[in-house]
Design an enzyme around this catalytic site. Structure first.
Site, PDB file in Angstrom:
ATOM      1  CE  LYS A 233      -4.063   1.873   2.543  1.00 58.85           C
ATOM      2  NZ  LYS A 233      -4.987   2.300   1.634  1.00 58.85           N
TER       3      LYS A 233
HETATM    4  N1  PMP Z   1      -7.787  -1.148  -2.319  1.00 62.03           N
HETATM    5  C1  PMP Z   1      -7.348  -0.148  -2.460  1.00 62.03           C
HETATM    6  C2  PMP Z   1      -6.690   0.614  -3.440  1.00 62.03           C
HETATM    7  C3  PMP Z   1      -7.442   0.610  -1.143  1.00 62.03           C
HETATM    8  O1  PMP Z   1      -6.853   1.877  -1.135  1.00 62.03           O
HETATM    9  C4  PMP Z   1      -7.878  -0.012  -0.012  1.00 62.03           C
HETATM   10  C5  PMP Z   1      -8.203   0.738   1.105  1.00 62.03           C
HETATM   11  N2  PMP Z   1      -6.928   0.537   2.109  1.00 62.03           N
HETATM   12  C6  PMP Z   1      -8.650  -1.211  -0.171  1.00 62.03           C
HETATM   13  C7  PMP Z   1      -8.439  -1.989  -1.274  1.00 62.03           C
HETATM   14  C8  PMP Z   1      -9.239  -1.821   1.095  1.00 62.03           C
HETATM   15  O2  PMP Z   1      -8.325  -2.482   1.834  1.00 62.03           O
HETATM   16  P1  PMP Z   1      -8.565  -2.178   3.451  1.00 62.03           P
HETATM   17  O3  PMP Z   1      -9.868  -3.230   3.525  1.00 62.03           O
HETATM   18  O4  PMP Z   1      -7.623  -3.135   3.984  1.00 62.03           O
HETATM   19  O5  PMP Z   1      -8.851  -0.991   3.898  1.00 62.03           O
END
Ligand code: PMP
Length: 306
Positions: A158
């Site tokens: 991320k």
């Molecule tokens: N995809 C992207 C591109 C994101 O930015 C997020 C948010 N973190 C998610 C999916 C969902 O991830 P999570 O459930 O861990 O927040």
């Protein structure tokens, strides 16, 4: 957001919110390499508690590992720091943003010799795609921008720079009157939203794209687990955009977006055009879990005062 009371954890110290500043020659600002998390704390039956804190912290440190950023703090320290930030700001429920970035020691693409910094901030943040979105669903547009290829950017991370692609897609969707974008991968299959994973429901079964080009979302994992425990068959597979058009239900998941129904994609109404029954069931179960109302999932909650 910079001029307000409160505390931010900055390289191991809790400092005043308005003093948490960096220099314009910071490496990350120029070349886009930072890694971060989005985490939520909820007002739960156990007091204020952070949802899946170890999983978020592990993903943060793995993101740093992928880019060979040497983080000067271990997971235990970062977990304690996240709890402290919620506590010290007196927040009952909030969004947390841990960020790891490269400092201002030198410029040039190579980050060798540039200090790695860490900060954690927290603030109240309601429904990311709106309360109406949570209840009635949102309108989504398939993006003209393609999601990252697995060997162009490292999609298990991320990383800040990845979000340029998200911003292009989200800007386009909003400018065209939609609420959010859905991006396809380099082969044309559904990947994810600009900041959310995607699910569809077809004949009572749940499907989500496999982990190729999309983020390994922690909410995605939570929903897969909750669904299976409710006896709903859930599978990861390749999905085409016309499968989404013809799905009975569709929804986005994410820490910020939580569980947000999708009522339309590219002007095709999905199912009845409202929050469908399985989406409602999973959304209700998810909110019960994050608020500590379901004892079976208490291990996913880390009280900030414990
Ligand atoms: N995809 C992207 C591109 C994101 O930015 C997020 C948010 N973190 C998610 C999916 C969902 O991830 P999570 O459930 O861990 O927040």
């Amino acid at each position: 957001m910079s001029d307000r009371d409160g505390k931010i954890w900055f390289d191991g110290q809790l400092i005043d919110w308005r003093d948490a500043k960096i220099h314009v020659l910071s490496h990350s600002l120029h070349y886009g390499l930072s890694v971060f998390e989005g985490v939520r704390a909820y007002d739960t039956e156990l007091g204020t508690a952070i949802f899946r804190l170890p999983e978020h912290t592990r993903r943060l440190l793995n993101s740093a590992k992928i880019f060979q950023m040497k983080v000067p703090f271990d997971a235990a320290t970062l977990e304690e720091a996240q709890k402290a930030v919620v506590r010290e700001n007196g927040l009952k429920s909030c969004y947390l943003r841990p960020l790891i970035w490269l400092g201002d020691d030198k410029l040039g693409v190579s980050p060798r010799g540039v200090k790695v910094h860490v900060m954690i901030a927290a603030w109240p943040w309601g429904a990311y795609l709106g309360e109406d979105g949570i209840n009635k669903g949102i309108r989504v547009k398939t993006s003209s921008y393609t999601r990252h290829h697995v060997n162009v950017s490292m999609v298990r991370a991320k990383a800040g720079g990845h979000y340029i692609n998200s911003i292009l897609a989200n800007n386009e969707a909003l400018a065209d009157g939609y609420d959010e974008a859905m991006l396809l991968d380099t082969e044309g299959y559904v990947s994810e939203g600009s900041g959310e994973n995607l699910f569809i429901v077809k004949q009572g079964k749940l499907y989500t794209p496999d982990l190729a080009s999309c983020l390994d979302g922690i909410t995605r994992d939570s929903i897969l687990t909750i669904a299976r425990n409710l006896g709903i068959e859930a599978r990861e597979k390749r999905i085409t955009r016309d499968e989404v058009y013809c799905a009975d239900e569709a929804f986005f998941t994410g820490t910020a977006a939580e569980v947000t129904p999708i009522r339309e994609l590219d002007n095709r109404v999905i199912g009845e055009g409202t929050r469908g029954p399985i989406t409602t069931k999973l959304q209700t179960a998810f909110f019960d879990v994050v608020k500590g109302k379901d004892p079976a999932y208490r291990h996913w909650l880390q009280p900030v005062n414990a």
